[in-house]
Design an enzyme around this catalytic site. Sequence first.
Site, short mmCIF file in Angstrom:
data_model
loop_
_atom_site.label_atom_id
_atom_site.label_comp_id
_atom_site.label_asym_id
_atom_site.label_seq_id
_atom_site.Cartn_x
_atom_site.Cartn_y
_atom_site.Cartn_z
CE1 TYR A 53 -3.03 -3.03 0.49
CE2 TYR A 53 -3.50 -2.28 2.72
CZ TYR A 53 -3.72 -3.18 1.69
OH TYR A 53 -4.60 -4.21 1.86
CG HIS A 111 -1.11 -8.40 0.24
ND1 HIS A 111 -0.71 -7.09 0.33
CD2 HIS A 111 -2.44 -8.36 0.03
CE1 HIS A 111 -1.77 -6.29 0.17
NE2 HIS A 111 -2.82 -7.04 -0.02
#
Length: 282
Positions: A53, A111
């Site tokens: 992110y 992830h």
Amino acid sequence: MQHSANSPILTQHGLHMPKLGLGTWPMLGEECTRAVEQALSLGYRHIDTAQAYNNEEAVGQALSNTDVPREQIHVTTKVWWDQLQPDAMRHSMERSLKALQTDYVDLFHIHWPTPDMDLQRTLETLASFKEQGLARHIGVANFPLALLRRAVEELGTPLSAIQVEYHVLLGQSGLLDYARQHDMVLTAYTPLARNKVSQIPQIQQIAAKHGVLPTQVALKWLLDQDNVAAIPKARSQANQLANLGALQVQLDDEDRALIADLPKDQRQVSPDFAPQWDVFDR
């Protein structure tokens, strides 16, 4: 204004994770720091970020600025799919801890899986973070059921959680049943289906009946479920408060029946590197 006491706490595998968290993607920089600080001041105690992110530093700044003690905040971060070799994973963890200005994270996820990863070595490295105290708990994100099964049953990885897309338009019954059988939390990302929930007539109808927002109905539907946490992204104070307000909504069986009848195959997040989703998970 403390709402934190109202968010039930999930304790699977010894976790201490508030059911309602703050998602931070795609917020960046000062905007992200402000949003996280504000959320903490309103009573949020569960913050979700990831190396991919590009906002761990911004989240770390908020953790440093706030007067809420670190041990009262559940922080989740994740390692990206191109960093799943043991050395790369360790470097990723070091970078995350440095950016977050913390000695440990409460939950550390892989992830996304990749077809060519050495699952055993990757999961052994993940487990080593828990053994070393760098992560209090470990989990995986975006693993289809068959892969989650291998991780838990074949490789014996002590996973506390799985994070996947889950909302009123996407069923996850297979993963959710499995998570419950193995005392794991399922964290729902994109819990508002990229705000599509506000346009669904049935959700609007339930919201009107209770005098609440469609987003609050969709969130409460998730939060009412055993072992489920939800991490809506919310930048403004109004949206952060609205999401906290979802905890007070009371849905009835009629509401749940309407939601059960919605289509459950409307996936919003499926990048080109996504795994083959299990068809029967719908």
